[in-house]
Design an enzyme around this catalytic site. Structure first.
Site: not given
Length: 206
Positions: A62, A77-79, A114
């Site tokens: 991203k 960010c990624d969750s 992340g």
């Protein structure tokens, strides 16, 4: 020293609001990354990755998708929620959210986020760095009626793990082990560390 431009490569309102609360005004530029396609590609190339590695790979993709001549710091960010060794992002529909909550109630899961930070400033270092924050979340033992009512609000369909801690789902989180900001979707202490690794003090952004 002028405040660097800061870009959040995420459409998450919760992440943007969290940054605002600590004095960081972020320009929101959501990435166009096809997350499902990327996850399939990662599985083909590397097999089963750990949840912490999956979210970090998505966060990096991203950030890199957005960081092109921006003259800015770019954060991706990624969750995902890990439960019983499986990872879960946003539910596809109400039925999946309901099923998910029937598994989660009265139990605990780990929320992984992340973070990938790129210094894309014209006079910056050009550095890039990432890390994952993980927080254990304990869930209340909801009744079927509570689950149905919560899913009917639509909130669980918009967030990773099908819950929030800063919204309607807050009443269903009985405890947190680790950074609670991470459950919102962005670990502020980890962001501070990443900035420091790029040579930037925390207050340079405020």
């Amino acid at each position: 020293m002028p405040t660097p431009r800061f870009i959040l490569a995420s459409a998450s309102p919760a992440r943007r609001i969290l940054l605002q609360q600590v004095g960081i005004e972020a320009d929101v530029q959501p990435s166009t990354v096809d997350e499902d396609a990327l996850l399939r590609d990662l599985a083909t190339r590397y097999g089963d990755l750990e949840p912490a590695d999956l979210v970090l790979a998505l966060a990096r993709a991203k950030a890199e998708d957005v960081a092109h001549n921006t003259d800015a710091l770019v954060l991706g960010c990624d969750s995902m929620l890990e439960l019983d060794g499986e990872v879960h992002g946003k539910p596809a529909d109400a039925a999946e959210a309901t099923q998910r909550w029937r598994r989660m109630r009265g139990r605990s899961g780990t929320l992984h986020t992340g973070h990938w930070l790129i210094d894309d400033r014209d006079d910056g270092s050009g550095g890039l760095i990432g890390a994952t924050a993980s927080t254990v979340v304990h869930f209340a033992d909801l009744t079927d009626a509570e689950i149905e009512a919560y899913v009917a609000t639509g909130e669980p369909l918009r967030v990773a793990g099908a819950f929030t801690v800063d919204g309607l789902g807050g009443a269903f989180v009985t405890g947190i082990e680790g950074d609670h900001h991470n459950v919102v979707g962005l670990s502020l202490p980890l962001l501070r560390d990443l900035l420091a690794d790029l040579g930037l003090p925390w207050f340079a952004l405020t």
